[in-house]
Design a protein around this motif. Structure first.
Motif, PDB file in Angstrom:
ATOM      1  N   GLY A  80       0.817  -1.203   0.000  1.00  0.00           N
ATOM      2  CA  GLY A  80       0.000   0.000   0.000  1.00  0.00           C
ATOM      3  C   GLY A  80       0.850   1.252   0.000  1.00  0.00           C
ATOM      4  N   THR A  81       0.280   2.342  -0.485  1.00  0.00           N
ATOM      5  CA  THR A  81       0.984   3.621  -0.554  1.00  0.00           C
ATOM      6  C   THR A  81       0.010   4.746  -0.283  1.00  0.00           C
ATOM      7  N   VAL A  82       0.459   5.717   0.476  1.00  0.00           N
ATOM      8  CA  VAL A  82      -0.300   6.949   0.645  1.00  0.00           C
ATOM      9  C   VAL A  82       0.715   8.079   0.763  1.00  0.00           C
ATOM     10  N   ALA A  83       0.420   9.200   0.075  1.00  0.00           N
ATOM     11  CA  ALA A  83       1.323  10.344   0.091  1.00  0.00           C
ATOM     12  C   ALA A  83       0.661  11.511   0.803  1.00  0.00           C
ATOM     13  N   PHE A  84       1.489  12.372   1.403  1.00  0.00           N
ATOM     14  CA  PHE A  84       0.995  13.478   2.222  1.00  0.00           C
ATOM     15  C   PHE A  84       1.582  14.792   1.719  1.00  0.00           C
ATOM     16  N   GLY A  85       0.768  15.815   1.766  1.00  0.00           N
ATOM     17  CA  GLY A  85       1.211  17.165   1.480  1.00  0.00           C
ATOM     18  C   GLY A  85       0.387  18.128   2.296  1.00  0.00           C
ATOM     19  N   THR A  86       0.485  19.428   1.973  1.00  0.00           N
ATOM     20  CA  THR A  86      -0.299  20.431   2.696  1.00  0.00           C
ATOM     21  C   THR A  86      -0.950  21.389   1.724  1.00  0.00           C
TER      22      THR A  86
END
Length: 539
Positions: A80-86
């Protein structure tokens, strides 16, 4: 909150020329499944719509590539993969700090930087990615903070809590523990437990280390309780991910009669050379329960152990003592004593005491030349062994015709388990006892019980699946008399309530000295090795 797609460096460059606030760029996997034009149009549209909303300074929001802004669910064993930003920042986050538990098998990364445990990671492209193959089901709540500068410098975002839930097989965990129970003969005992886990765990109750037939639900009911039901119980909760066991509890059996179950009264009000009187009962089957009916009186019950010693159990004070055999034989006359006409049960016994108090005491020892009454006066059991008071001169008819002792001079039993009505107990004098077992507990099990007197144990040796124990709530004088606590199965001795354990001299029932030995056991309390803290230095 809406996720924003990431077409790569090309999109970053484009967004840097737009008149709106910087938008986190996420989910590079979207590039492979979407045309660049479609991704660009989507990202620019999102950026434009967010410009008016997040123009205020500090209006920073966590953006994620999938799931929600608060969490995501993965399946154990699947990548699984999840990316984070703002959203709402004037520049890309140059670093992030992450605290809390990471899902095992996953890591955070950005460019060539990676993080496998709580800490700080610099993000050269502003994007933080969590990826990998989670291995352990559970809920992992992490705290993320974005920083404008590298190494957690300059302006920071709020703290975001992000929970990764890993589904799949979850090992059982005990939620509700059973408690000690007691009932009068013929009464009802109910033991209850519950456990979480996925799939839902199955249960198996155990009694003195053996499976209870039909005891396969979270609740165990013992109807019409008999002495054979006395003992130490626990439940094992099992599913495909593992097994968890409940705490071990004591089930006691009460009786108002002198003896109940498989036992008979052999004699009452028998005078002892020390001036006391006792009642004598003998077991005749698998289990008996005995209770003192006369204040100040002692009950003695006797049996043959697996090494052919006659074992005496003396019980004084309040409560009920149950003697429970594992696969006994008999009754039959003893083979290594001259005692025609008297038959004993033979087997490996456990002792269960319930409703005890500060006046309750138990002693266990084998019959030998130093413990048997000598009617000829050749040896006086009331005085210490000396050159003029030698057990070898004991003229008891039990040893007639025996030039040397025929037994090893030690009592052999599995365990003594104690529950107390007021949390108090007198003492256990088992300095002539060698505890052993191949299953369940072996030793003295009295968790939470405060001893007013001593706790003397000859030795404990666990074989196969047995667990050695010396557990109490509090005891000030605990000794191993002539033993060394070396365990055949290498198990650690589980202890509690003991601040100091002394290793002192012991003696066989024939009067043979057993010199104090050095400790060879490993003592643990709640899983922590406390050997060096508890074992008293040699005198």
């Amino acid at each position: 909150m809406r996720p924003v797609g990431l077409p790569g460096a090309f999109l970053i460059a484009l967004l840097q020329r737009t008149p709106v606030v910087r938008v986190a760029v996420l989910a590079d996997e979207m590039v492979a499944s979407s045309s660049v034009g479609a991704v660009l149009r989507s990202a620019v549209a999102v950026a434009a719509s967010l410009g008016a909303v997040h123009a205020l300074a500090g209006a920073t929001t966590l953006s994620v590539s999938s799931g929600t802004s608060s969490g995501i669910t993965f399946a154990a064993g699947s990548s699984g993969t999840v990316a984070f930003g703002t959203f709402g920042t004037q520049s890309q986050p140059a670093s992030w700090s992450i605290s809390g538990p990471f899902p095992p098998g996953m890591k955070f990364s950005s460019g060539s930087n990676s993080l496998t445990a709580a800490g700080t990671i610099n993000t050269p492209n502003g994007v933080l990615v969590l990826s990998g193959t989670p291995t352990t089901a559970g809920s992992y709540a992490m705290q993320l903070v974005a920083y404008e500068g590298s190494n957690r410098t300059l302006t920071r975002s709020p703290t975001y809590t992000y929970t990764v839930t890993v589904t799949g097989n979850v090992a059982p965990a005990i939620v509700v523990q059973p408690t000690n129970q007691s009932a009068s003969v013929g009464g009802l005992v109910t033991l209850s437990a519950s456990a979480s886990g996925s799939p839902s765990p199955t249960f198996q109750w155990l009694h003195n280390g053996s499976n209870v037939p039909g005891g396969t639900s979270s609740t165990l009911q013992i109807g019409s309780v008999q002495p054979i039901d006395a003992g130490i119980y626990w439940a094992a909760a099992t599913n495909s991910a593992g097994t968890a066991t409940t705490q071990s509890v004591i089930v006691g059996v009460r009786t108002a009669a002198l003896v109940a179950g498989n036992g008979v009264i052999l004699n009452t009000d028998v005078p002892h050379p020390n001036g006391n009187h006792y009642d004598l009962v003998l077991p005749t089957g698998t289990a008996e329960s005995i209770t003192n009916r006369t204040q100040g009186r002692t009950i003695r019950t006797s049996f043959i152990d697996l090494n052919d010693n006659i074992v005496q159990v003396e019980f004084a004070g309040g409560g009920t003592l149950s003697l429970v055999f594992d696969a006994p034989s008999g009754p039959a006359e003893p083979t290594k004593y001259n005692q025609p006409g008297v038959s004993y049960m033979k087997g490996h016994a456990g002792i269960v005491i319930t409703d005890a108090g500060e006046t309750t005491n138990v002693s266990v020892f084998s019959v030998g030349r130093a413990t048997a009454f000598d009617p000829t006066g050749g040896y006086n059991i009331l005085f210490p062994v000396s050159s003029t008071n030698d057990p070898a001169n004991n003229g008891s008819p039990l040893f007639a015709g025996q030039t040397t002792p025929q037994t090893d001079g030690f009592a052999n039993i599995a365990f003594i388990a104690i529950s107390s009505g007021n949390g108090q107990f007198g003492g256990v004098r088992a300095s002539n006892v060698r505890f052993f077992a191949t299953k369940g507990f072996t030793g003295v099990y009295a968790p939470g019980v405060t001893f007013q007197g001593p706790l003397f144990i000859g030795n404990i040796d666990a074989f196969d699946a047995a667990t050695p124990v010396i557990q109490a709530g509090s005891v000030s004088d605990a000794r191993i008399t002539g033993g060394n606590l070396a365990q055949d199965n290498s198990a650690s001795v589980q202890i509690s309530g003991i601040s100091q354990l002394k290793f002192t001299d012991g003696q066989s029932s024939h009067g043979v000295l057993q010199p104090a030995q050095a400790n060879q056991g490993r003592l643990t309390q709640n899983g922590t090795d406390v050997t060096a803290l508890v074992v008293a230095p040699a005198p």
